[in-house]
Design a protein around this motif. Structure first.
Motif, PDB file in Angstrom:
ATOM      1  N   GLY A  89      47.784  45.212  30.529  1.00  0.00           N
ATOM      2  CA  GLY A  89      46.421  44.961  30.976  1.00  0.00           C
ATOM      3  C   GLY A  89      45.794  43.774  30.277  1.00  0.00           C
ATOM      4  O   GLY A  89      45.130  42.935  30.907  1.00  0.00           O
ATOM      5  N   ALA A  90      46.004  43.680  28.962  1.00  0.00           N
ATOM      6  CA  ALA A  90      45.458  42.548  28.208  1.00  0.00           C
ATOM      7  C   ALA A  90      46.073  41.234  28.669  1.00  0.00           C
ATOM      8  O   ALA A  90      45.370  40.227  28.845  1.00  0.00           O
ATOM      9  CB  ALA A  90      45.700  42.757  26.711  1.00  0.00           C
ATOM     10  N   LEU A  91      47.387  41.225  28.871  1.00  0.00           N
ATOM     11  CA  LEU A  91      48.065  39.987  29.305  1.00  0.00           C
ATOM     12  C   LEU A  91      47.601  39.577  30.704  1.00  0.00           C
ATOM     13  O   LEU A  91      47.346  38.389  30.961  1.00  0.00           O
ATOM     14  CB  LEU A  91      49.577  40.188  29.301  1.00  0.00           C
ATOM     15  N   VAL A  92      47.499  40.538  31.596  1.00  0.00           N
ATOM     16  CA  VAL A  92      47.077  40.238  32.968  1.00  0.00           C
ATOM     17  C   VAL A  92      45.644  39.725  32.993  1.00  0.00           C
ATOM     18  O   VAL A  92      45.324  38.740  33.678  1.00  0.00           O
ATOM     19  CB  VAL A  92      47.238  41.478  33.862  1.00  0.00           C
ATOM     20  N   GLY A  93      44.770  40.378  32.244  1.00  0.00           N
ATOM     21  CA  GLY A  93      43.387  39.935  32.210  1.00  0.00           C
ATOM     22  C   GLY A  93      43.240  38.525  31.685  1.00  0.00           C
ATOM     23  O   GLY A  93      42.528  37.689  32.269  1.00  0.00           O
ATOM     24  N   GLU A  94      43.931  38.233  30.586  1.00  0.00           N
ATOM     25  CA  GLU A  94      43.828  36.902  29.990  1.00  0.00           C
ATOM     26  C   GLU A  94      44.358  35.818  30.919  1.00  0.00           C
ATOM     27  O   GLU A  94      43.761  34.755  31.056  1.00  0.00           O
ATOM     28  CB  GLU A  94      44.599  36.861  28.661  1.00  0.00           C
ATOM     29  N   GLY A 263      41.583  49.883  31.513  1.00  0.00           N
ATOM     30  CA  GLY A 263      40.503  48.967  31.839  1.00  0.00           C
ATOM     31  C   GLY A 263      39.503  48.847  30.694  1.00  0.00           C
ATOM     32  O   GLY A 263      38.934  47.779  30.462  1.00  0.00           O
ATOM     33  N   ILE A 264      39.313  49.943  29.949  1.00  0.00           N
ATOM     34  CA  ILE A 264      38.404  49.916  28.806  1.00  0.00           C
ATOM     35  C   ILE A 264      39.043  49.173  27.637  1.00  0.00           C
ATOM     36  O   ILE A 264      38.389  48.346  26.982  1.00  0.00           O
ATOM     37  CB  ILE A 264      38.005  51.342  28.380  1.00  0.00           C
ATOM     38  N   THR A 265      40.308  49.440  27.355  1.00  0.00           N
ATOM     39  CA  THR A 265      40.954  48.721  26.249  1.00  0.00           C
ATOM     40  C   THR A 265      41.066  47.231  26.570  1.00  0.00           C
ATOM     41  O   THR A 265      40.932  46.393  25.670  1.00  0.00           O
ATOM     42  CB  THR A 265      42.341  49.307  25.932  1.00  0.00           C
ATOM     43  N   ALA A 266      41.298  46.893  27.833  1.00  0.00           N
ATOM     44  CA  ALA A 266      41.342  45.484  28.223  1.00  0.00           C
ATOM     45  C   ALA A 266      39.975  44.835  28.044  1.00  0.00           C
ATOM     46  O   ALA A 266      39.864  43.695  27.590  1.00  0.00           O
ATOM     47  CB  ALA A 266      41.809  45.348  29.676  1.00  0.00           C
ATOM     48  N   GLU A 300      33.780  49.349  31.915  1.00  0.00           N
ATOM     49  CA  GLU A 300      34.627  48.163  32.002  1.00  0.00           C
ATOM     50  C   GLU A 300      33.805  46.944  32.396  1.00  0.00           C
ATOM     51  O   GLU A 300      32.793  47.074  33.098  1.00  0.00           O
ATOM     52  CB  GLU A 300      35.751  48.381  33.019  1.00  0.00           C
ATOM     53  N   ASN A 301      34.217  45.773  31.928  1.00  0.00           N
ATOM     54  CA  ASN A 301      33.625  44.541  32.439  1.00  0.00           C
ATOM     55  C   ASN A 301      34.494  44.011  33.583  1.00  0.00           C
ATOM     56  O   ASN A 301      35.418  44.699  34.045  1.00  0.00           O
ATOM     57  CB  ASN A 301      33.443  43.508  31.319  1.00  0.00           C
ATOM     58  N   TYR A 302      34.213  42.810  34.040  1.00  0.00           N
ATOM     59  CA  TYR A 302      34.957  42.230  35.169  1.00  0.00           C
ATOM     60  C   TYR A 302      36.456  42.200  34.919  1.00  0.00           C
ATOM     61  O   TYR A 302      37.274  42.393  35.825  1.00  0.00           O
ATOM     62  CB  TYR A 302      34.447  40.801  35.439  1.00  0.00           C
ATOM     63  N   TYR A 303      36.823  41.957  33.690  1.00  0.00           N
ATOM     64  CA  TYR A 303      38.220  41.798  33.261  1.00  0.00           C
ATOM     65  C   TYR A 303      38.931  43.150  33.281  1.00  0.00           C
ATOM     66  O   TYR A 303      40.020  43.305  33.849  1.00  0.00           O
ATOM     67  CB  TYR A 303      38.117  41.198  31.862  1.00  0.00           C
ATOM     68  N   TRP A 305      37.843  45.774  34.835  1.00  0.00           N
ATOM     69  CA  TRP A 305      37.756  46.308  36.195  1.00  0.00           C
ATOM     70  C   TRP A 305      38.999  45.917  37.000  1.00  0.00           C
ATOM     71  O   TRP A 305      39.562  46.746  37.719  1.00  0.00           O
ATOM     72  CB  TRP A 305      36.506  45.773  36.879  1.00  0.00           C
ATOM     73  N   LEU A 306      39.426  44.670  36.852  1.00  0.00           N
ATOM     74  CA  LEU A 306      40.631  44.222  37.570  1.00  0.00           C
ATOM     75  C   LEU A 306      41.843  45.042  37.155  1.00  0.00           C
ATOM     76  O   LEU A 306      42.659  45.437  38.001  1.00  0.00           O
ATOM     77  CB  LEU A 306      40.890  42.741  37.288  1.00  0.00           C
ATOM     78  N   VAL A 307      41.978  45.292  35.872  1.00  0.00           N
ATOM     79  CA  VAL A 307      43.135  46.050  35.376  1.00  0.00           C
ATOM     80  C   VAL A 307      43.173  47.434  36.008  1.00  0.00           C
ATOM     81  O   VAL A 307      44.216  47.879  36.499  1.00  0.00           O
ATOM     82  CB  VAL A 307      43.085  46.147  33.833  1.00  0.00           C
TER      83      VAL A 307
END
Length: 318
Positions: A89-94, A263-266, A300-303, A305-307
């Motif tokens: 999730g972190a990698l995808v968001g970034e 989504g929250i950790t991301a 979740e924020n926008y980032y 939310w996507l995850v």
């Protein structure tokens, strides 16, 4: 064996808060539609003649094609006692909202070699960060022994005493500590597969040393810090450490188990300061409980939310 034992202990602790009771944060998004994406992210994507969908497809394609990368994510997640979906999730968001993913993992290794031989140092206005954090304003931070507490204290001193102020004749920018002192190429830049900034790596170096065995980083050695955040083998450990810390902070401070909501950790990986955010939420929930109101869940924020919205794609990777 010691690393495996530590991972088991960490995983066990994740199920029990300091009071022995935690509230599980439900899966999925709290927002029905995606929160607003910041203008800077929109501009950055538009300037590269791309779209968020194309960038998402690119990082997903890299993860789908590269079995070695997925294996690294799996093994790193196991070390830190977290579900690999949090790292993904972190990698995808970034790479969706920050920078495009490279087509091959090898490109990250090549980039790491280039950055690690550049004579890098951390400074502002010809003042080295080592000299800066030895100013009297930082004296109260000297009692902290852990890297996270030490650099969190220093970041708080920056916010209170230096940001957007003139101190001893030096004017300091109205910007984050990490952007002013720790990003010598240009403010706001993050690096590598995990899109980490150097201050984040310095904060989590104790955990990474303890769990993964990588030597501790020092702000006096910029090249070593950049090697850690640019090299995929090492940077995944720092990504996992940051995520592990967020999960622990929300459990211990707010009594909330966020380990089942990537989504929250991301979101926390994106916005930072999980301890402060957990304290704010804990305080609000204490007030609400006293008034007989229902507790608030982290959002979740926008980032993030996507995850959560694309969770089926991401789960299919493993």
């Amino acid at each position: 064996m010691a690393t495996m034992l530590l991972a088991i202990v960490i995983a066990a602790l994740a199920t029990t808060g300091a009071s022995g009771k935690t509230i599980v944060v439900p899966e999925g998004n709290r927002h029905a539609s995606q929160p607003k994406v910041p203008g800077a992210s929109i501009k950055r994507t538009r300037d590269t003649r791309s779209t968020f969908d194309r960038k998402y497809d690119k990082i997903l394609d890299l993860l789908q094609r590269d079995r070695k990368l997925r294996a690294k994510i799996n093994s790193t997640a196991a070390q830190y006692g977290i579900d690999p979906i949090h790292i993904v999730g972190a990698l995808v968001g970034e790479h969706t909202y920050n920078v495009d993913a490279y087509d091959r993992l090898q490109s990250y290794y090549i980039k790491a070699m280039a950055y690690a031989t550049g004579g890098l140092s951390f400074s502002y206005n010809r003042m080295d960060v080592d000299e800066f954090v030895n100013l009297p304003e930082f004296d109260k931070c000297r009692s902290f022994s852990s890297s996270f507490d030490l650099w969190t204290c220093r970041e708080a001193v920056w916010e209170k005493s230096f940001k957007n102020r003139t101190v001893r004749g030096v004017r300091y920018p109205n910007d984050r500590f990490s952007a002013v002192f720790f990003q010598p190429f240009y403010a706001g830049q993050t690096f590598g597969l995990g899109q980490l900034n150097p201050l984040t790596a310095l904060m989590h170096t104790d955990m990474v040393n303890r769990v993964s065995g990588y030597r501790k980083l020092s702000h006096r050695d910029g090249e070593d810090v950049y090697k850690a955040i640019m090299n995929p083998d090492m940077s995944l450990a720092y990504v996992a450490a940051a995520l592990r810390h967020s999960i622990d902070a929300y459990r211990d401070i707010a009594g909330l188990d966020i380990s089942g909501n990537p989504g929250i950790t991301a979101t926390l990986y994106n916005v930072g300061n999980p301890d402060d955010r957990a304290r704010v939420l804990a305080r609000r929930n204490r007030d609400r409980k006293a008034r007989g109101q229902s507790l608030l869940m982290p959002q979740e924020n926008y980032y993030g939310w996507l995850v959560n919205d694309r969770i089926d794609d991401l789960r299919a990777l493993f």
